[in-house]
Design an enzyme around this catalytic site. Structure first.
Site, PDB file in Angstrom:
ATOM      1  N   LYS A 171       0.852  -1.206   0.000  1.00  0.00           N
ATOM      2  CA  LYS A 171       0.000   0.000   0.000  1.00  0.00           C
ATOM      3  C   LYS A 171       0.880   1.246   0.000  1.00  0.00           C
ATOM      4  O   LYS A 171       1.920   1.273   0.687  1.00  0.00           O
ATOM      5  CB  LYS A 171      -0.911  -0.039   1.236  1.00  0.00           C
ATOM      6  CG  LYS A 171      -2.022   1.008   1.246  1.00  0.00           C
ATOM      7  CD  LYS A 171      -2.891   0.905   2.509  1.00  0.00           C
ATOM      8  CE  LYS A 171      -4.043   1.903   2.460  1.00  0.00           C
ATOM      9  NZ  LYS A 171      -4.893   1.838   3.677  1.00  0.00           N
ATOM     10  N   SER A 224     -10.037   2.189   2.686  1.00  0.00           N
ATOM     11  CA  SER A 224      -9.054   2.865   1.848  1.00  0.00           C
ATOM     12  C   SER A 224      -8.085   1.915   1.129  1.00  0.00           C
ATOM     13  O   SER A 224      -7.450   2.320   0.163  1.00  0.00           O
ATOM     14  CB  SER A 224      -8.238   3.826   2.700  1.00  0.00           C
ATOM     15  OG  SER A 224      -7.434   3.118   3.628  1.00  0.00           O
ATOM     16  N   SER A 231     -10.538   0.015   6.978  1.00  0.00           N
ATOM     17  CA  SER A 231      -9.864   0.104   5.684  1.00  0.00           C
ATOM     18  C   SER A 231      -9.174  -1.171   5.214  1.00  0.00           C
ATOM     19  O   SER A 231      -8.715  -1.232   4.073  1.00  0.00           O
ATOM     20  CB  SER A 231      -8.827   1.230   5.703  1.00  0.00           C
ATOM     21  OG  SER A 231      -9.457   2.465   5.532  1.00  0.00           O
TER      22      SER A 231
END
Lengths: 492, 494
Positions: free
Chosen positions: B79, B161, B185
């Site tokens: 990420k 997210s 998330s």
């Protein structure tokens, strides 16, 4: 305790057109913690490094960096708290104080807002007239220093040096217990002395290790507290006194002209000798304090505190009391000697096994006087305690007179050496041989028959004879012996 | 062969390497080809094929020498929130333009230290703020799942997210991915893509080198295709880090072993407060199915109450923005990233932050600044912290009563369409976190595991919430659900 309860002595009042005014002062002192590394990073705290050479990723607030508390700084804060006879809070909390400034990389300063590590304490402050007064300490907390903005290196740009960013500071907040410029200076001096004794701050004001924010207000003596103004970042003890004086007079002028004081932050300009407005209360930041979620509450145990307490050095107040009680010094002399730990140590080394009062006199009057005159610190004194002690021994043994001793002191200062050897080699030994002294006295009496007659009627003339004999002996005759023999020969 | 390699689980890769069935270089090459073919998904914001190949070669040598590490030759997606030394690290924000850190996050350093390699940096909602991956400066990620078994042409969101992470794992664009979870998330995007995601206990994974959103809630974890893979990855990621003051100095157990423990003697709580108004029947049915699966495996199902649940979401949307408003103050244009000049330093700040932050980030900075302001702090931030304490106490009470884990739905719906929420109020988007925020507020481990498909043939997941630092029970329960429900993969259309 009621805030501002203490009323100053009348002689400290400022005279205004409407009568006497009393100054009320409280101080927030920022003291840089003596430690090798910063409060939350491993970067060096060394002074004078090239710009941005002591900066870790944490200090520069790079994305994802996290603070980790430096235990040394915590120990230093606890030690300082103990030195201020203050309560130590076993649980304290670091908060974020949010504001934007280029030399504040995180956009917030990590500080302790609601729960500081140290609570109420006190400082006993001595004044030169021998009196003393108490200044309450409200709290001491740990916080990060900011970096430095440099505005004078480029026509349109400012530069930022982050070497100081994240250095540990102790903010020591006093109660408004100070009542005059002199008291303000004396408080800061005493606080500095305590910090230096503890070894928790070097107290170096030129390098910015100690800075004071001074809160000043004025009131009619004993009346309700006036509105205060805060004078930021005063960086010398002398300027603290000047700033208090100037600010108090400014406020009195405004009030007596029918005006009111606006609470604001001001700066002291030592060149112009005045304070000027920096920002008003309306312009004050909303710092949006909240507990720093990157740090758990700081919890220390009583054993940690006790261990520090066990190793606490003797503090100036205790040392002064001991100098008075054990050495029989006057409180004034004791106060002068304990002003710096090294001075006190010097004195004790000199006084060991000798008459303490004589040692104190020599250290304070001769040594300190000479050091002051030449602008030298005691650490670089050319005369060591052993040498000064040797000199005092020679006086005590009657080997030299006090007058000769001063000459020997001069030789020690400029050339060094062993006092006994100097006296010996240079023929400075006091003459105690009574036959030798008698011979000189007989000569003086024979040469001055008229004075001998007069002395019989007016015995104080003895002094004149002593002077003549000492002169003839080159100062080496033992003054005691000269006195005795003269008295006998003159029949007085 | 190539497609088969990218479809293998981490455990299968590990076994295949050991058996010399294929090599890390072959696997990495297969993934690089897959990445090239999947640009429409927009899952990656930067790729690192050269590095992946070089690492694969080194892994090959280690495997040959018999010195393979736990994740040897496993290609991961990272990420964009994790600092990766010398590689794009921008939290999918314009304001971090060009930022390449000089340091490696603790989590990625551990994964790489255990032999994993990186295929690239994964797209995400800007600064991890969002539930659909539509707030990214790099544009939305598209969910590899489409309604009707791929027959619909409508693009769906992959959740957020960690939408890049979930989409990449679901579309076989990496063997596993790192993700972070502040309010859901990891779990919500995992649920939207039929993947497995675990947010470990707060303090289990180091936050050092992870771009901060809300420090007291942020926690890293893996998104994978199987429960076992999540256990394998988390074991490498977890552990004490002296550089993170909130990191827990607690030994990391063998999570993979825990997946086989079963449910005998375990008491699973079913909290009545998670039966929210207007919850689709499908979700209700899925939840019932989950209860039955665990019961069949020997667990005792117990109805429980977590009375303060309804206050969690509003309190979360005070605490998280408050911390974010302060955490994001460092993006000021002074030291790194974007700088938009101005006539003085204040206007430079204003110009930089106006241009550098997207709408959602600005909204949360403003909310956070507001709730911390003088005069509002007590009414908002302080009260939200009190609510947080009460939520924590709810959980402590049921755990003290002998509950081992709690079963809830993971999301109130399956994936929605890209752009579908654009006219909705921000609060409707925030409701996506309704089942997940409680675990962040209480700091508890929680996991999303696929349990079935809805009427649109889209994946749905269940959530398991555990005792502090008892991720093992979650892995055991999730394995039971996975074994009973099976795995779910999208039909390839890209």
């Amino acid at each position: 305790m009621t805030l501002g309860a203490r009323i100053a002595d009348k002689k400290q009042f400022l005279k205004g057109a409407t009568g006497d005014w009393e100054i009320v002062v409280g101080m927030e002192v920022h003291a840089q913690v003596t430690s090798n590394a910063k409060l939350f990073s491993g970067a060096s705290t060394g002074f004078g490094g090239a710009p941005n050479s002591h900066v870790s990723f944490v200090d520069a607030a790079m994305p994802g960096m996290l603070p980790v508390i430096n235990e040394m700084c915590v120990a230093q804060a606890v030690k300082t708290g103990l030195g201020l006879k203050a309560e130590i809070n076993l649980r304290s909390v670091f908060d974020r104080k949010n504001y934007f400034y280029p030399d504040l990389p995180q956009g917030y300063q990590i500080s302790q807002f609601k729960q500081p590590i140290v609570g109420e304490g006190e400082v006993i402050v001595d004044l030169t007239d021998g009196t003393s007064f108490r200044v309450g300490i409200e709290r001491l907390h740990l916080e990060q220093d900011a970096g430095k903005s440099v505005h004078d290196q480029h026509p349109s740009k400012s530069f930022v040096d982050l070497n100081r960013s994240g250095v540990a500071l102790m903010e020591i907040v006093s109660r408004p217990d100070i009542r005059s410029p002199e008291e303000a200076r004396a408080y800061l001096t005493k606080l500095r002395t305590i910090l230096r004794y503890l070894g928790t701050c070097d107290g170096n004001m030129e390098e910015g290790s100690l800075r004071a924010d001074v809160n000043v207000s004025v009131r009619k003596p004993g009346g309700p507290l006036g509105t205060r103004c805060e004078i930021k970042n005063v960086n010398s003890i002398r300027f603290v006194g000047q700033a208090v004086e100037k600010e108090a007079r400014r406020q009195i002028g405004i009030i007596e002209d029918g005006g009111t004081i606006d609470q604001e932050t001001r700066l002291f300009d030592p060149v112009k000798g005045e304070t000027r407005s920096m920002r008003s209360k309306e312009e004050a930041h909303d710092y949006r304090y909240f507990p720093d979620p990157d740090l758990l509450p700081l919890e220390i145990d009583q054993a940690f505190v006790d261990e520090i307490a066990r190793n606490l050095p003797e503090l100036p107040d205790d040392k002064k009391a001991r100098f008075v009680s054990s050495y029989g010094l006057s409180p004034y002399d004791a106060g002068v000697l304990v002003g710096e730990q090294v001075s006190a140590d010097y004195f004790e080394a000199t006084a060991k096994g000798r008459d303490a009062k004589t040692a104190a006199n020599w250290v304070i009057n001769e040594l300190f006087g000479r050091l002051n005159k030449e602008g030298k610190a005691i650490e670089t004194s050319p005369i060591a305690p052993a040498q000064l002690g040797g000199l005092i021994d020679l006086i005590a043994a009657g080997t030299i007179s006090g007058k000769i001793a001063k000459d020997v002191f001069e030789i020690l200062w400029t050339e060094g050496g062993d006092p006994a050897a100097i006296v010996n080699d240079r023929g400075m030994i006091q003459v105690t041989d009574t036959a030798e002294i008698e011979a000189v006295i007989d000569q003086v009496i024979a040469a001055n028959p008229d004075k001998v007659e007069q002395a019989k009627a007016k015995p104080t003339l003895l002094g004149w004879f002593v002077g003549q004999v000492m002169k003839s002996s080159g100062g080496k005759a033992n003054p005691g012996a000269v006195n005795d023999i003269l008295k006998r020969k003159l029949g007085i | 062969m190539t497609a088969e390699l990218t479809g293998l689980s981490i455990a299968a890769l590990r076994d295949g390497y050991a058996a010399k069935s294929f090599s890390p270089v072959e696997v990495v090459d297969a993934y690089i080809a897959a990445l090239d073919a999947a640009r429409d998904l927009n899952a990656y914001v930067a790729t690192t094929p050269d590095r992946a190949r070089a690492d694969a070669k080194a892994s090959e040598a280690r495997i040959a020498a018999g010195t393979a590490r736990p994740l040897e030759g496993i290609p991961l997606g990272i990420k964009d929130l994790f600092a990766t030394e010398g590689v794009h690290t921008q939290a999918a924000s314009h304001i971090l333009d060009g930022f390449k850190p000089f340091y490696e996050s603790t989590i990625t350093a551990r994964l790489f230290g255990d032999g994993a390699t990186m295929l690239g940096k994964l797209n995400m909602d800007e600064f991890a703020m969002g539930s659909s991956n539509e707030t990214s400066f790099y544009g939305p990620v598209v969910n590899p799942w489409r309604a009707g078994g791929g027959s619909s042409n409508a693009a769906l969101v992959p959740g957020g997210s960690s939408g890049g992470s979930s989409a990449a794992v679901a579309a076989n664009l990496c063997a596993g991915a790192t993700a972070t979870d502040t309010g859901g998330s990891i779990r919500q995007p995992a649920a939207f893509t039929g993947t497995v995601g675990i947010k470990p206990t707060y303090g289990r994974c180091s936050r050092w080198g992870v771009v901060a959103f809300a420090s007291s809630l942020d926690q890293a974890g893996p998104i994978t295709r199987t429960v076992r893979d999540a256990a394998i990855m988390l074991r490498s990621m977890a552990g004490f880090d002296p550089k993170d003051s909130t990191s827990a100095d607690i030994a990391v157990p063998d999570y993979e072993a825990a997946t086989g423990r079963g449910m005998k003697g375990k008491r699973i709580g079913i909290p009545k407060e998670y039966r929210v108004d207007g919850m689709p029947e499908e979700i209700e049915a899925l939840w019932a199915k989950g209860r039955a699966m665990l019961q069949d495996a020997g667990a005792e199902i117990v109805d429980i109450s977590l009375p303060h649940t309804k206050y969690a979401l509003p309190a979360y949307y005070i605490v998280a923005p408050a911390e974010a408003s302060s955490n994001l103050a460092r993006y000021d244009g002074v030291r790194y990233g974007l700088r938009v000049p101005g006539r003085d330093v204040t206007s430079m700040y204003e110009n930089t932050r106006a241009a550098g932050f997207g709408t959602e980030v600005k909204r949360r900075i403003m909310i956070g600044t507001y709730v911390l302001s003088a005069g509002y702090y007590d009414a908002y931030y302080l009260r939200a912290q009190k609510v947080r304490t009460l939520i924590k106490r709810d959980f402590e009470t049921v755990f003290a009563d002998g509950i081992d884990a709690i079963l809830t739905p993971a999301t109130p719906s399956s994936a929605f369409g890209v752009g579908e929420m654009s006219k909705a109020s921000p609060i409707e988007m925030y409701l996506n976190d309704i089942f997940t925020v409680t675990a962040n507020m209480a700091g508890l481990p929680a996991m999303a595991v696929p349990a079935g498909l809805d009427g649109k043939q889209l994946p749905l997941s269940l959530q398991l919430i555990g005792r502090p630092f008892d991720e093992e029970t979650l892995f055991a329960a999730a394995q039971v659900i996975e074994d009973a429900a099976g795995s779910f993969s999208p039909t390839r259309w890209w």
